[in-house]
Design an enzyme around this catalytic site. Structure first.
Site, PDB file in Angstrom:
ATOM      1  N   ARG A  53       3.706   4.550   3.192  1.00  0.00           N
ATOM      2  CA  ARG A  53       3.802   5.954   3.780  1.00  0.00           C
ATOM      3  C   ARG A  53       4.963   6.108   4.102  1.00  0.00           C
ATOM      4  O   ARG A  53       4.995   5.003   5.716  1.00  0.00           O
ATOM      5  CB  ARG A  53       2.745   6.289   4.238  1.00  0.00           C
ATOM      6  CG  ARG A  53       1.190   6.712   3.283  1.00  0.00           C
ATOM      7  CD  ARG A  53       1.663   8.362   1.919  1.00  0.00           C
ATOM      8  NE  ARG A  53       0.835   8.307   1.369  1.00  0.00           N
ATOM      9  CZ  ARG A  53      -0.119   8.267   0.132  1.00  0.00           C
ATOM     10  NH1 ARG A  53       0.679   7.148  -0.085  1.00  0.00           N
ATOM     11  NH2 ARG A  53      -1.271   8.303  -0.514  1.00  0.00           N
TER      12      ARG A  53
ATOM     13  N   GLU B 193       9.725  13.069   1.829  1.00  0.00           N
ATOM     14  CA  GLU B 193       9.399  13.533  -0.479  1.00  0.00           C
ATOM     15  C   GLU B 193       9.877  14.552  -0.954  1.00  0.00           C
ATOM     16  O   GLU B 193       9.468  15.850  -0.308  1.00  0.00           O
ATOM     17  CB  GLU B 193       8.360  12.578  -0.157  1.00  0.00           C
ATOM     18  CG  GLU B 193       8.782  11.335   0.453  1.00  0.00           C
ATOM     19  CD  GLU B 193       7.543  10.422  -0.126  1.00  0.00           C
ATOM     20  OE1 GLU B 193       6.424  10.488  -0.921  1.00  0.00           O
ATOM     21  OE2 GLU B 193       7.117   9.048   0.352  1.00  0.00           O
TER      22      GLU B 193
ATOM     23  N   HIS C  66       7.815   7.028  -5.085  1.00  0.00           N
ATOM     24  CA  HIS C  66       6.838   7.002  -4.576  1.00  0.00           C
ATOM     25  C   HIS C  66       6.223   6.673  -5.921  1.00  0.00           C
ATOM     26  O   HIS C  66       5.663   8.062  -6.384  1.00  0.00           O
ATOM     27  CB  HIS C  66       6.136   8.409  -3.880  1.00  0.00           C
ATOM     28  CG  HIS C  66       5.204   8.199  -3.462  1.00  0.00           C
ATOM     29  ND1 HIS C  66       5.133   9.086  -2.234  1.00  0.00           N
ATOM     30  CD2 HIS C  66       4.210   7.902  -3.551  1.00  0.00           C
ATOM     31  CE1 HIS C  66       3.560   8.506  -1.718  1.00  0.00           C
ATOM     32  NE2 HIS C  66       3.005   7.743  -2.866  1.00  0.00           N
TER      33      HIS C  66
HETATM   34  N1  LIG Z   1       3.224   3.777  -3.080  1.00  0.00           N
HETATM   35  C1  LIG Z   1       2.410   4.811  -3.793  1.00  0.00           C
HETATM   36  O1  LIG Z   1       2.755   4.796  -4.638  1.00  0.00           O
HETATM   37  C2  LIG Z   1       1.225   4.211  -3.283  1.00  0.00           C
HETATM   38  C3  LIG Z   1       0.777   3.641  -2.026  1.00  0.00           C
HETATM   39  N2  LIG Z   1      -0.804   3.475  -1.350  1.00  0.00           N
HETATM   40  C4  LIG Z   1      -0.606   3.353  -0.013  1.00  0.00           C
HETATM   41  O2  LIG Z   1      -1.295   2.570   0.107  1.00  0.00           O
HETATM   42  C5  LIG Z   1      -2.408   2.197   1.029  1.00  0.00           C
HETATM   43  C6  LIG Z   1      -3.440   1.044   1.127  1.00  0.00           C
HETATM   44  O3  LIG Z   1      -3.728   0.963  -0.292  1.00  0.00           O
HETATM   45  P1  LIG Z   1      -5.361   0.446  -0.206  1.00  0.00           P
HETATM   46  O4  LIG Z   1      -4.575  -1.170   0.144  1.00  0.00           O
HETATM   47  O5  LIG Z   1      -5.874   0.867  -1.325  1.00  0.00           O
HETATM   48  O6  LIG Z   1      -5.947   0.781   0.731  1.00  0.00           O
HETATM   49  P2  LIG Z   1      -7.353  -0.127   1.779  1.00  0.00           P
HETATM   50  O7  LIG Z   1      -7.948   0.412   2.598  1.00  0.00           O
HETATM   51  O8  LIG Z   1      -7.621  -0.871   1.122  1.00  0.00           O
HETATM   52  O9  LIG Z   1      -6.309  -1.208   2.694  1.00  0.00           O
HETATM   53  C7  LIG Z   1      -5.747  -0.597   3.565  1.00  0.00           C
HETATM   54  C8  LIG Z   1      -5.378  -1.883   4.554  1.00  0.00           C
HETATM   55  O10 LIG Z   1      -4.476  -1.448   6.213  1.00  0.00           O
HETATM   56  C9  LIG Z   1      -5.521  -1.816   7.229  1.00  0.00           C
HETATM   57  N3  LIG Z   1      -5.252  -1.038   8.288  1.00  0.00           N
HETATM   58  C10 LIG Z   1      -5.690   0.290   8.974  1.00  0.00           C
HETATM   59  N4  LIG Z   1      -4.900   0.826   9.691  1.00  0.00           N
HETATM   60  C11 LIG Z   1      -4.391  -0.657  10.094  1.00  0.00           C
HETATM   61  C12 LIG Z   1      -3.674  -1.079  11.547  1.00  0.00           C
HETATM   62  N5  LIG Z   1      -3.669  -0.292  12.314  1.00  0.00           N
HETATM   63  N6  LIG Z   1      -3.163  -2.302  11.847  1.00  0.00           N
HETATM   64  C13 LIG Z   1      -3.700  -3.268  10.724  1.00  0.00           C
HETATM   65  N7  LIG Z   1      -4.093  -2.671   9.400  1.00  0.00           N
HETATM   66  C14 LIG Z   1      -4.775  -0.931   9.086  1.00  0.00           C
HETATM   67  C15 LIG Z   1      -6.939  -2.016   6.861  1.00  0.00           C
HETATM   68  O11 LIG Z   1      -7.485  -3.166   7.671  1.00  0.00           O
HETATM   69  P3  LIG Z   1      -9.243  -3.511   7.923  1.00  0.00           P
HETATM   70  O12 LIG Z   1      -9.746  -3.796   6.791  1.00  0.00           O
HETATM   71  O13 LIG Z   1      -8.755  -4.383   8.792  1.00  0.00           O
HETATM   72  O14 LIG Z   1      -9.228  -2.302   8.743  1.00  0.00           O
HETATM   73  C16 LIG Z   1      -7.192  -2.089   5.557  1.00  0.00           C
HETATM   74  O15 LIG Z   1      -6.880  -3.161   5.520  1.00  0.00           O
HETATM   75  C17 LIG Z   1      -2.638   3.994   0.635  1.00  0.00           C
HETATM   76  O16 LIG Z   1      -3.539   4.443   1.804  1.00  0.00           O
HETATM   77  C18 LIG Z   1      -2.149   4.774   0.466  1.00  0.00           C
HETATM   78  O17 LIG Z   1      -1.512   4.874   1.936  1.00  0.00           O
HETATM   79  C19 LIG Z   1      -1.850   2.953  -2.499  1.00  0.00           C
HETATM   80  C20 LIG Z   1      -1.074   3.878  -3.225  1.00  0.00           C
HETATM   81  C21 LIG Z   1      -0.138   4.042  -4.469  1.00  0.00           C
HETATM   82  O1  LIG Z   2       0.188   7.066  -3.003  1.00  0.00           O
HETATM   83  C1  LIG Z   2      -0.612   7.529  -3.802  1.00  0.00           C
HETATM   84  C2  LIG Z   2      -1.762   7.033  -3.518  1.00  0.00           C
HETATM   85  O2  LIG Z   2      -2.595   7.234  -4.513  1.00  0.00           O
HETATM   86  O3  LIG Z   2      -1.869   6.820  -2.266  1.00  0.00           O
END
Ligand SMILES: NC(=O)C1=CN([C@@H]2O[C@H](COP(=O)(O)OP(=O)(O)OC[C@H]3O[C@@H](n4cnc5c(N)ncnc54)[C@H](OP(=O)(O)O)[C@@H]3O)[C@@H](O)[C@H]2O)C=CC1
Ligand SMILES: O=CC(=O)O
Length: 332
Positions: free
Chosen positions: A237, A266, A285
């Protein structure tokens, strides 16, 4: 009587038919000011909402006294006030997993595009400026064998690690709340503090959610830890990054390049300084934006909404407290 659903995102005919079978649907097909007015007018009778890319705060949702569930067509849930929804026992669901691989593909596309200057050089060809064999001034930098740094080792982070490790022979380092032994074993990955990762990675990739804790996580101090060869990739984000500090880091050569799919605001304003920089690849995005994945996400959201409106726990429930709250209050 069928329950009332307000859709603020168009669905395919197949999914539309599925929703119509079980609910009465109001479609808001454009989120322009007129569409928002239509949404406000529809909220008082809504039991369910389905859509994406709209901030749904308490001010808006106070207009929906009958609301039982919101199905977000996204995995990120930063557009919602989770405490407010939980307090009102409104079930919020999202669409994890189905978009993981596609979003990791986008991340890797940005890694390759920035390192190999794909957009900049393709534009040069289009502009008729390919007059002789290119030389060092147009060379990029290798991806294979370089160190991939992943901040947020969740579903998408892991899918990125898989590509880097198996596809490109990249050593993987990562930062998350806590170490992930299974990931370390699978990808020979190593846990790092945020500071160490920023100092050591060639590619620094953000794959974490926007939360109160991560907002502004990467600012001037963090860019100062990176190296002139570092390439910064953001597919999480925009607000996780201080965009002014990023622009400064790119302008001054503190980092080599940035691949950005997300921005503080955005759509990105065409006047953004980011768009004046050749070492930036900016995409709209589009992380999950393939026909297959967007249909899978919408299908997942429809399933979640129909389950919630039928009194069942949706598969991808985000605010678990709203469900236990319902049970405590004898709602289901
Ligand atoms: N560009 C786009 O179109 C898209 C963007 N996204 C973004 O990607 C993000 C991640 O998706 P996804 O992988 O499914 O989510 P997950 O919840 O599977 O993964 C997020 C990870 O971030 C880690 N995390 C959270 N907060 C912190 C922090 N303060 N410091 C370090 N690590 C942190 C968590 O770690 P831990 O497990 O150790 O708690 C977790 O493993 C979404 O929330 C969204 O914002 C998603 C899809 C499409
Ligand atoms: O940014 C996309 C999402 O699925 O989150």
């Amino acid at each position: 009587m069928k329950k009332q659903v307000v859709l603020y995102k168009k669905l395919s005919p197949l999914l539309m038919a599925r929703l119509h079978e079980h609910t009465d649907v109001t479609l808001i097909d454009n989120l322009n000011p007129e569409g928002i007015e239509q949404l406000r007018a529809a909220l008082p009778r809504a039991h369910g909402l389905l859509g994406a890319s709209l901030k749904l705060d308490g001010e808006l949702l106070d207009l929906a006294p009958n609301l039982e569930a919101i199905a977000s067509v996204s995995v990120g849930v930063d557009n919602y006030d989770i405490d407010y929804l939980t307090e009102r026992r409104i079930l919020l669901s999202n669409t994890p997993d189905v978009l993981t691989e596609t979003t990791a593909d986008t991340g890797f596309a940005l890694i390759l595009a920035t390192a190999r200057r794909v957009v900049e050089l393709a534009n040069m060809v289009r502009a008729g400026q390919w007059n002789r064999n290119i030389g060092p001034v147009h060379f990029g930098t290798d991806v294979h064998g370089k160190t991939l740094g992943i901040i947020g080792m969740g579903r998408i982070g892991e899918a990125l690690a898989q590509r880097g490790h198996f596809g490109f022979g990249m050593p993987v380092i990562y930062h998350s709340h806590s170490p992930k032994p299974a990931v370390e074993q699978r990808f020979d990955a190593q846990y790092r503090s945020l500071t160490a990762l920023l100092q050591q990675a060639d590619f620094i990739c953000l794959t974490l959610p926007l939360t109160a804790e991560t907002e502004g996580l990467i600012g001037a101090e963090e860019f100062a830890l990176m190296r002139p060869e570092s390439i910064f990739i953001n597919i999480s984000r925009g607000k996780v990054v201080d965009e002014a500090a990023l622009i400064e880091a790119l302008r001054t050569g503190q980092i080599r390049a940035a691949g950005l799919d997300v921005f503080e605001r955005e759509p990105l304003n065409v006047d953004s300084p980011l768009l004046t920089l050749n070492n930036v690849v900016a995409t709209p995005h589009m992380g999950s934006a393939t026909h297959e994945t967007r249909e899978a996400m919408a299908g997942c959201a429809v399933d979640n909404l129909l389950m919630a409106l039928a009194g069942e726990r949706p598969k991808n429930l985000v605010n678990v407290g709203a469900w236990s709250g319902r049970k405590d209050f004898g709602v289901c």
